[in-house]
Scaffold this motif. Structure first.
Motif, mmCIF file in Angstrom:
data_model
loop_
_atom_site.group_PDB
_atom_site.id
_atom_site.type_symbol
_atom_site.label_atom_id
_atom_site.label_comp_id
_atom_site.label_asym_id
_atom_site.label_seq_id
_atom_site.Cartn_x
_atom_site.Cartn_y
_atom_site.Cartn_z
ATOM 1 N N THR A 1 0.152 -11.279 -4.847
ATOM 2 C CA THR A 1 0.779 -11.943 -3.714
ATOM 3 C C THR A 1 0.179 -11.481 -2.397
ATOM 4 O O THR A 1 -0.088 -12.289 -1.492
ATOM 5 C CB THR A 1 2.294 -11.684 -3.725
ATOM 6 O OG1 THR A 1 2.834 -12.133 -4.972
ATOM 7 C CG2 THR A 1 2.968 -12.408 -2.586
ATOM 8 N N LEU A 2 -0.050 -10.171 -2.266
ATOM 9 C CA LEU A 2 -0.656 -9.651 -1.044
ATOM 10 C C LEU A 2 -2.075 -10.186 -0.854
ATOM 11 O O LEU A 2 -2.480 -10.523 0.263
ATOM 12 C CB LEU A 2 -0.677 -8.120 -1.096
ATOM 13 C CG LEU A 2 0.682 -7.414 -0.957
ATOM 14 C CD1 LEU A 2 0.518 -5.909 -1.114
ATOM 15 C CD2 LEU A 2 1.325 -7.747 0.386
ATOM 16 N N LEU B 1 -3.246 -13.079 -1.960
ATOM 17 C CA LEU B 1 -3.146 -14.481 -1.555
ATOM 18 C C LEU B 1 -2.715 -14.611 -0.097
ATOM 19 O O LEU B 1 -3.215 -15.485 0.634
ATOM 20 C CB LEU B 1 -2.168 -15.216 -2.465
ATOM 21 C CG LEU B 1 -2.618 -15.430 -3.921
ATOM 22 C CD1 LEU B 1 -1.514 -16.092 -4.732
ATOM 23 C CD2 LEU B 1 -3.885 -16.271 -3.976
ATOM 24 N N CYS B 2 -1.813 -13.758 0.334
ATOM 25 C CA CYS B 2 -1.378 -13.787 1.740
ATOM 26 C C CYS B 2 -2.537 -13.440 2.671
ATOM 27 O O CYS B 2 -2.695 -14.050 3.740
ATOM 28 C CB CYS B 2 -0.217 -12.827 1.950
ATOM 29 S SG CYS B 2 1.331 -13.333 1.159
ATOM 30 N N LEU B 3 -3.358 -12.461 2.278
ATOM 31 C CA LEU B 3 -4.512 -12.102 3.091
ATOM 32 C C LEU B 3 -5.515 -13.249 3.178
ATOM 33 O O LEU B 3 -6.050 -13.553 4.259
ATOM 34 C CB LEU B 3 -5.178 -10.856 2.503
ATOM 35 C CG LEU B 3 -6.442 -10.358 3.221
ATOM 36 C CD1 LEU B 3 -6.127 -9.996 4.668
ATOM 37 C CD2 LEU B 3 -7.049 -9.169 2.479
ATOM 38 N N ALA C 1 -4.813 -16.430 2.802
ATOM 39 C CA ALA C 1 -4.198 -17.477 3.625
ATOM 40 C C ALA C 1 -4.295 -17.145 5.110
ATOM 41 O O ALA C 1 -4.513 -18.035 5.949
ATOM 42 C CB ALA C 1 -2.731 -17.660 3.215
ATOM 43 N N LEU C 2 -4.127 -15.862 5.460
ATOM 44 C CA LEU C 2 -4.230 -15.458 6.860
ATOM 45 C C LEU C 2 -5.648 -15.664 7.386
ATOM 46 O O LEU C 2 -5.855 -16.201 8.490
ATOM 47 C CB LEU C 2 -3.810 -14.000 6.997
ATOM 48 C CG LEU C 2 -3.838 -13.404 8.419
ATOM 49 C CD1 LEU C 2 -2.877 -14.176 9.324
ATOM 50 C CD2 LEU C 2 -3.485 -11.922 8.389
ATOM 51 N N TYR D 1 -7.785 -17.716 6.166
ATOM 52 C CA TYR D 1 -8.011 -19.160 6.163
ATOM 53 C C TYR D 1 -7.431 -19.808 7.414
ATOM 54 O O TYR D 1 -8.063 -20.665 8.044
ATOM 55 C CB TYR D 1 -7.388 -19.751 4.904
ATOM 56 C CG TYR D 1 -7.547 -21.245 4.760
ATOM 57 C CD1 TYR D 1 -8.748 -21.789 4.323
ATOM 58 C CD2 TYR D 1 -6.499 -22.110 5.051
ATOM 59 C CE1 TYR D 1 -8.899 -23.153 4.175
ATOM 60 C CE2 TYR D 1 -6.638 -23.475 4.902
ATOM 61 C CZ TYR D 1 -7.844 -23.993 4.465
ATOM 62 O OH TYR D 1 -7.994 -25.345 4.332
#
Length: 482
Positions: free
Chosen positions: A283-284, A286-288, A290-291, A293
């Motif tokens: 999850t971390l 993917l969040c990174l 997305a950030l 991106y």
């Protein structure tokens, strides 16, 4: 008056083809590893050449894949009597699909001609079933368990090189971009969805436990420990394959890859809170991404991926277009016989989408099978997967990779029909399932196999039990009275 039914050039090609087919039959019967290489290599060549080239034209175009699949199914049908179909329900269900396909093809030839029925049935039915049955009935040997994963990784490497070469030539564009090459509109993606799924499945074979074949008995494993360079190299290669899958922008393959990753996370053995720790780390990550991106760190590549993702939304997306076609095909009138065993090949897939006539295949393998093999054929396909899955579960972590790639196939079948490459994996899964004992039954030896001999117990050395009692050690499970 014409003495020959065909022209001399075609006759010469037929006479030349006979020894070639004989040699291929011998290869398929005696050298399964070479046959698998030919089957996968032919698919790579189709991508390289941008389509198939007919090897022979006798009123109906015969392609190299057709010749290989005829050899594969001929050898497989010879092997079938040696298989115990009572304990291998998956192989029996696969044979039922072959019989239904043959019957539907004969009806199609009688009604619509050989060319129409053959073109409708060859790729997604005969090619897929022939390769699957060939591997499912292959002799049990230790070498095959190493050949198939290595051949699959080599095929994935070839597709990766083709993808990079395509981007170097045309650049990376969104999936809905229109490119013209020599006045002809081509797909902006360098390789098709079949190749992208091969890359995703190769990554899962590298990541999942038990994906690599163990070393042979008596041969030391020089690949290093679990934390050594070998594991890191496999992980890096899998990461590169997954990045290529994302950049290829086949959205159905994205969904299949996500489901395979979820299946790998759920099915893999975990101790204590390792499953939740890995979920948090994912999850971390993917969040990174997305950030980064959102901040525009990916530049033009991020813009192309955004356009491809937006195309999947709304009423004009590719998936919505396919769903409208599925609805029209399901609502078409059909008889009870057509519901049970399907309509003959060559009868077409005409439907109206957005006011226009569409005649291509349904882009859904479950619906495709129901239309041509009926509900009986669809049930047989489900039996193949369910029985194979249940057998593979008994293998534990050794068969985790195969169960994961089966999940990817089932997801792919929602938007595509079966590709010939996937037949290699499904047949290999069924071959591995034959190694597992049936429910409450022991595997039946082949008629040619020598009778098993019970091991002779070796007497325990004198004085061993007394020494163990003096040292206070517990006797092993094999110790006891001689």
């Amino acid at each position: 008056m014409r003495l020959l039914p065909v022209d001399p050039q075609t006759l010469l090609m037929l006479l030349t083809a006979l020894p070639v087919v004989g040699l291929l039959l011998w290869v398929f019967a005696r050298h399964c590893g070479i046959a698998i290489g030919l089957l996968l290599g032919t698919q790579v060549w189709v991508v390289v050449a941008g389509g198939q080239t007919a090897a022979l034209d006798i009123g109906v175009r015969v392609y190299p894949t057709d010749i290989l699949d005829v050899c594969a199914i001929s050898v497989a049908l010879v092997r079938v009597p040696r298989c115990n179909l009572k304990s291998h329900a998956g192989v029996a269900a696969l044979l039922a699909m072959v019989v239904l396909t043959a019957w539907s093809t004969l009806r199609g030839v009688a009604a619509f001609g050989l060319q129409a029925a053959g073109n409708d049935s060859r790729t997604y039915f005969w090619h897929f079933l022939a390769i699957t049955l060939y591997l499912a009935t292959a002799p049990l040997s230790a070498s095959l368990s190493r050949v198939v994963p290595r051949a699959w990784l080599a095929t994935a490497a070839a597709y990766a090189l083709l993808g990079v070469a395509g981007w170097a030539d045309r650049g990376l564009h969104a999936a809905n971009a229109h490119l013209a090459v020599d006045g002809v509109t081509v797909d902006s993606r360098p390789v098709p969805a079949a190749a992208a799924l091969v890359l995703a499945q190769a990554a899962m074979l590298l990541l999942a436990p038990g994906a690599s074949a163990p070393p042979a008995a008596g041969v030391p494993d020089r690949g290093g420990t679990a934390s050594g360079p070998r594991v890191k190299g496999r992980h890096l290669t899998a990461f590169v394959f997954l990045v290529l899958v994302v950049l290829l922008q086949h959205r159905t393959v994205w969904a299949a890859t996500a489901m395979m990753g979820l299946a790998w996370w759920v099915l893999r053995p975990a101790r204590g809170g390792q499953r939740f720790v890995s979920a948090g780390a994912g999850t971390l990550a993917l969040c990174l991404v997305a950030l980064l991106y959102a901040a525009g760190a990916f530049g033009a590549i991020g813009g192309s991926l955004t356009d491809s993702f937006k195309e999947t939304q709304g009423t004009h997306s590719t998936f919505a277009w396919r769903m409208l076609g599925w609805q029209d095909l399901l609502e078409a009138p059909r008889t009870l016989v057509q519901w049970l065993i399907g309509a003959p090949f060559g009868s077409g897939y005409e439907r109206f989408i957005g006011g226009g006539l569409v005649t291509v295949s349904p882009h859904d393998y479950y619906l495709h099978i129901m239309l041509r093999l009926g509900l009986v054929g669809l049930l047989a396909l489900l039996v193949v997967y369910v029985r194979t899955w249940r057998r593979l579960v008994r293998g534990g972590t050794a068969t985790l990779a195969l169960r994961v790639v089966m999940v990817g196939q089932l997801v792919l079948f929602v938007s595509y029909s079966a590709f010939p490459e996937q037949a290699v994996l499904l047949g290999f899964c069924m071959w591995q399932a034959r190694l597992r004992p049936a429910d409450g039954l022991l595997p039946t030896p082949s008629p040619d196999a020598p009778a098993s001999v019970a091991p002779v117990p070796r007497p325990e050395p004198l004085g061993r039990s007394a020494v163990m009692k003096q040292e206070g050690a517990a006797p092993s499970e094999t110790a006891g009275n001689p």
